[in-house]
Design an enzyme around this catalytic site. Structure first.
Site, PDB file in Angstrom:
ATOM      1  N   ARG A 173     143.574 -49.599  76.507  1.00  0.00           N
ATOM      2  CA  ARG A 173     143.852 -49.090  77.542  1.00  0.00           C
ATOM      3  C   ARG A 173     144.770 -47.445  77.074  1.00  0.00           C
ATOM      4  O   ARG A 173     145.569 -47.414  76.145  1.00  0.00           O
ATOM      5  CB  ARG A 173     144.453 -49.433  78.514  1.00  0.00           C
ATOM      6  CG  ARG A 173     144.079 -50.717  79.773  1.00  0.00           C
ATOM      7  CD  ARG A 173     142.951 -49.469  80.618  1.00  0.00           C
ATOM      8  NE  ARG A 173     142.283 -50.932  80.994  1.00  0.00           N
ATOM      9  CZ  ARG A 173     141.545 -52.121  81.415  1.00  0.00           C
ATOM     10  NH1 ARG A 173     140.344 -51.280  80.194  1.00  0.00           N
ATOM     11  NH2 ARG A 173     140.584 -52.305  81.960  1.00  0.00           N
TER      12      ARG A 173
ATOM     13  N   HIS B 195     134.533 -45.633  76.388  1.00  0.00           N
ATOM     14  CA  HIS B 195     135.117 -46.867  77.438  1.00  0.00           C
ATOM     15  C   HIS B 195     133.825 -47.414  77.896  1.00  0.00           C
ATOM     16  O   HIS B 195     133.579 -47.930  78.646  1.00  0.00           O
ATOM     17  CB  HIS B 195     135.901 -46.544  78.651  1.00  0.00           C
ATOM     18  CG  HIS B 195     136.306 -47.830  79.327  1.00  0.00           C
ATOM     19  ND1 HIS B 195     137.603 -47.548  79.936  1.00  0.00           N
ATOM     20  CD2 HIS B 195     136.187 -49.165  78.911  1.00  0.00           C
ATOM     21  CE1 HIS B 195     137.691 -48.880  80.282  1.00  0.00           C
ATOM     22  NE2 HIS B 195     137.317 -49.656  79.234  1.00  0.00           N
TER      23      HIS B 195
ATOM     24  N   ASP C 230     138.515 -45.170  72.366  1.00  0.00           N
ATOM     25  CA  ASP C 230     137.031 -46.331  73.583  1.00  0.00           C
ATOM     26  C   ASP C 230     138.015 -45.992  74.648  1.00  0.00           C
ATOM     27  O   ASP C 230     137.259 -45.768  75.353  1.00  0.00           O
ATOM     28  CB  ASP C 230     136.699 -47.868  73.607  1.00  0.00           C
ATOM     29  CG  ASP C 230     135.670 -47.887  74.313  1.00  0.00           C
ATOM     30  OD1 ASP C 230     134.672 -47.135  73.875  1.00  0.00           O
ATOM     31  OD2 ASP C 230     135.388 -48.767  74.924  1.00  0.00           O
TER      32      ASP C 230
ATOM     33  N   SER D   4     153.678 -59.366  68.820  1.00  0.00           N
ATOM     34  CA  SER D   4     153.305 -59.363  70.406  1.00  0.00           C
ATOM     35  C   SER D   4     154.442 -60.000  70.913  1.00  0.00           C
ATOM     36  O   SER D   4     155.108 -59.881  69.982  1.00  0.00           O
ATOM     37  CB  SER D   4     152.197 -60.761  70.975  1.00  0.00           C
ATOM     38  OG  SER D   4     153.012 -62.360  69.762  1.00  0.00           O
ATOM     39  N   ARG D   5     155.004 -61.026  71.892  1.00  0.00           N
ATOM     40  CA  ARG D   5     156.108 -60.310  73.010  1.00  0.00           C
ATOM     41  C   ARG D   5     156.082 -62.082  71.724  1.00  0.00           C
ATOM     42  O   ARG D   5     157.947 -61.586  71.682  1.00  0.00           O
ATOM     43  CB  ARG D   5     156.357 -61.313  74.251  1.00  0.00           C
ATOM     44  CG  ARG D   5     156.207 -59.602  75.060  1.00  0.00           C
ATOM     45  CD  ARG D   5     155.375 -60.429  76.540  1.00  0.00           C
ATOM     46  NE  ARG D   5     153.727 -60.707  76.629  1.00  0.00           N
ATOM     47  CZ  ARG D   5     153.137 -61.457  77.690  1.00  0.00           C
ATOM     48  NH1 ARG D   5     154.091 -61.255  78.541  1.00  0.00           N
ATOM     49  NH2 ARG D   5     152.170 -61.833  77.252  1.00  0.00           N
ATOM     50  N   SER D   6     155.701 -63.165  71.705  1.00  0.00           N
ATOM     51  CA  SER D   6     156.719 -64.277  70.863  1.00  0.00           C
ATOM     52  C   SER D   6     155.623 -64.325  69.817  1.00  0.00           C
ATOM     53  O   SER D   6     154.540 -64.060  69.759  1.00  0.00           O
ATOM     54  CB  SER D   6     156.731 -65.140  71.644  1.00  0.00           C
ATOM     55  OG  SER D   6     155.872 -65.601  72.806  1.00  0.00           O
TER      56      SER D   6
ATOM     57  N   LEU E  16     147.732 -60.527  70.699  1.00  0.00           N
ATOM     58  CA  LEU E  16     146.636 -61.595  70.051  1.00  0.00           C
ATOM     59  C   LEU E  16     146.124 -62.573  70.768  1.00  0.00           C
ATOM     60  O   LEU E  16     146.080 -63.626  70.924  1.00  0.00           O
ATOM     61  CB  LEU E  16     147.258 -61.957  68.618  1.00  0.00           C
ATOM     62  CG  LEU E  16     146.286 -63.093  67.137  1.00  0.00           C
ATOM     63  CD1 LEU E  16     145.483 -62.208  66.760  1.00  0.00           C
ATOM     64  CD2 LEU E  16     147.381 -63.561  66.602  1.00  0.00           C
ATOM     65  N   GLY E  17     146.047 -61.867  71.899  1.00  0.00           N
ATOM     66  CA  GLY E  17     145.135 -62.672  72.798  1.00  0.00           C
ATOM     67  C   GLY E  17     143.345 -62.602  72.437  1.00  0.00           C
ATOM     68  O   GLY E  17     142.879 -63.148  71.221  1.00  0.00           O
ATOM     69  N   ARG E  18     143.137 -62.978  73.631  1.00  0.00           N
ATOM     70  CA  ARG E  18     141.579 -63.659  73.282  1.00  0.00           C
ATOM     71  C   ARG E  18     140.664 -62.087  72.436  1.00  0.00           C
ATOM     72  O   ARG E  18     140.074 -62.573  71.475  1.00  0.00           O
ATOM     73  CB  ARG E  18     140.755 -64.025  74.228  1.00  0.00           C
ATOM     74  CG  ARG E  18     141.245 -64.656  75.532  1.00  0.00           C
ATOM     75  CD  ARG E  18     140.145 -64.586  76.907  1.00  0.00           C
ATOM     76  NE  ARG E  18     141.152 -65.630  77.820  1.00  0.00           N
ATOM     77  CZ  ARG E  18     141.816 -63.972  78.831  1.00  0.00           C
ATOM     78  NH1 ARG E  18     141.852 -63.403  79.203  1.00  0.00           N
ATOM     79  NH2 ARG E  18     142.167 -65.693  79.714  1.00  0.00           N
ATOM     80  N   ILE E  19     140.834 -61.096  72.746  1.00  0.00           N
ATOM     81  CA  ILE E  19     140.523 -59.665  71.807  1.00  0.00           C
ATOM     82  C   ILE E  19     140.796 -59.856  70.467  1.00  0.00           C
ATOM     83  O   ILE E  19     140.191 -60.170  69.800  1.00  0.00           O
ATOM     84  CB  ILE E  19     140.416 -58.511  72.564  1.00  0.00           C
ATOM     85  CG1 ILE E  19     139.693 -58.996  74.124  1.00  0.00           C
ATOM     86  CG2 ILE E  19     139.360 -57.154  72.022  1.00  0.00           C
ATOM     87  CD1 ILE E  19     139.009 -57.807  75.334  1.00  0.00           C
TER      88      ILE E  19
ATOM     89  N   GLU F  20     140.354 -40.953  81.606  1.00  0.00           N
ATOM     90  CA  GLU F  20     138.993 -40.978  81.773  1.00  0.00           C
ATOM     91  C   GLU F  20     138.867 -40.378  83.437  1.00  0.00           C
ATOM     92  O   GLU F  20     139.159 -40.687  84.399  1.00  0.00           O
ATOM     93  CB  GLU F  20     138.942 -43.009  81.392  1.00  0.00           C
ATOM     94  CG  GLU F  20     139.535 -43.088  80.417  1.00  0.00           C
ATOM     95  CD  GLU F  20     138.883 -44.461  79.897  1.00  0.00           C
ATOM     96  OE1 GLU F  20     138.185 -44.772  80.641  1.00  0.00           O
ATOM     97  OE2 GLU F  20     139.518 -44.767  78.900  1.00  0.00           O
TER      98      GLU F  20
HETATM   99  C1  8YV Z   1     134.903 -52.420  81.638  1.00  0.00           C
HETATM  100  C2  8YV Z   1     137.432 -52.668  81.121  1.00  0.00           C
HETATM  101  O1  8YV Z   1     134.809 -51.169  81.545  1.00  0.00           O
HETATM  102  O2  8YV Z   1     137.518 -55.723  81.201  1.00  0.00           O
HETATM  103  C3  8YV Z   1     137.608 -54.681  81.301  1.00  0.00           C
HETATM  104  O3  8YV Z   1     139.212 -54.177  81.439  1.00  0.00           O
HETATM  105  O4  8YV Z   1     138.333 -52.387  80.636  1.00  0.00           O
HETATM  106  C4  8YV Z   1     135.370 -52.999  80.989  1.00  0.00           C
HETATM  107  O5  8YV Z   1     134.786 -54.421  80.682  1.00  0.00           O
HETATM  108  C5  8YV Z   1     134.602 -51.875  83.218  1.00  0.00           C
HETATM  109  O6  8YV Z   1     136.082 -52.360  84.277  1.00  0.00           O
HETATM  110  C6  8YV Z   1     134.077 -51.509  83.854  1.00  0.00           C
HETATM  111  O7  8YV Z   1     133.041 -51.103  85.103  1.00  0.00           O
END
Ligand code: 8YV
Length: 309
Positions: free
Chosen positions: A228, A275, A252, A170-172, A148-151, A257
């Site tokens: 990732r 991605h 994604d 999350s960790r805590s 639960l960070g920024r994203i 990749e």
């Molecule tokens: C990019 C990413 O796709 O911010 C990240 O961690 O995976 C991406 O924003 C990538 O670094 C584009 O070159």
């Protein structure tokens, strides 16, 4: 000089070329020779999610002062080594949060409502032979978020607008949210319909989505990965989808990749993206400006804009 590791953004490349002596690593026919010849003149590395600065690269660049990554994720940078050697590291947080979170919601809708399959159905002229099959509602589904960070938080806020109950691992436990916390990913997966990977990739979070988690998510569950590839045990994901032990997936990011397991191509319950979470004109420009701003600040001995190390 600045060493750019791979092609990532034309505007960034042009600006680096204007402001610094730019070396394009990917265009070097003999990269080892190139490094030993230019080692003394390279003071900065610009990497991204695909190529960063590992221990080997850092070791051959004695004059390296800063790694400025065109990404928020820094799993391709050896942060420990940078710290040891006093090498500064910057990333591109915040500017990409909205786009990545938007795409996570897009994947949820695409998987449940079969948007890509519907599009194919129309293009192939199949509509005249009958209606498309019924799909699954998104609104109100229980969304579980790993990290639960920024994203992760931005995904949660969007899903709230779809009346989705939110829980997270999350960790805590986070003190300032009312979202339900689970202390293990298996518990989270057992108690949600859609599981989203939104944490950083570290040795601890590698394969955080394993067979046990996938089975806990179950035949009606959907996995969304905008983190990732290595967060997920990919062969386990593929077999679970193929065997119907997992309901669907919106992905994604992949383990190797741009390679994508071919077995996924034949499955209807998956949406596969190359991605592109941060891949909008607006965000990539803002990311490039952060990379440039961090380098300018560093070489002017000013405070870095987005320092990590
Ligand atoms: C990019 C990413 O796709 O911010 C990240 O961690 O995976 C991406 O924003 C990538 O670094 C584009 O070159």
């Amino acid at each position: 000089g600045v060493l750019m590791m791979c092609p990532m953004n034309n505007y960034l490349e042009q600006e680096l070329d204007k402001r610094f002596k730019l070396f394009r690593y990917w265009t070097q026919p003999r990269q080892r020779d190139f490094l030993s010849q230019q080692a003394e003149s390279i003071r900065a590395v610009v990497g991204n999610a695909f190529a960063g600065a590992d221990a080997e690269l850092i070791d051959v660049l004695p004059k390296l002062e800063i790694v400025s990554s065109f990404s928020v994720g820094l799993d391709k940078v050896d942060l420990i080594k940078c710290k040891e050697k006093g090498i500064r590291v910057t990333n591109t947080p915040d500017v990409l949060t909205d786009d990545v979170a938007d795409l996570a919601i897009g994947l949820m809708l695409a998987v449940l409502r079969r948007i890509c399959e519907c599009d194919k159905f129309v293009r192939r002229g199949q509509w005249s032979s009958g209606d498309f099959k019924l799909t699954t509602r998104f609104s109100g589904k229980r969304v579980g978020i790993i990290g639960l960070g920024r994203i992760g938080l931005a995904v949660a806020q969007r899903a709230v607008a779809f009346d989705c109950p939110i829980s997270y691992f999350s960790r805590s436990e986070k003190p300032n949210t009312n979202f339900k916390y689970y202390g293990t990913v298996v518990e989270l997966a057992s108690n949600c319909d859609i599981l989203v990977v939104a944490c950083a990739l570290t040795p601890e979070t590698r394969h955080i989505v394993n067979r046990e988690v996938i089975n806990a998510l179950g035949p009606n569950g959907v996995l969304i990965n905008i983190g990732r590839g290595p967060h997920v045990d990919e062969p386990e994901l593929v077999s679970a989808l193929a065997e119907g032990r997992l309901g669907g997936a919106g992905i994604d990011v992949f383990e190797k990749e741009p390679e994508v397991p071919e077995q996924l191509f034949g499955l209807e319950n998956v949406v596969l993206l190359p991605h592109v979470g941060s891949g909008t004109v607006e965000t990539r420009k803002a990311m490039a400006d952060l990379v440039l701003g961090n380098l300018e600040a560093h070489f002017a001995s000013k405070p870095l804009l987005t320092p990590v190390v």
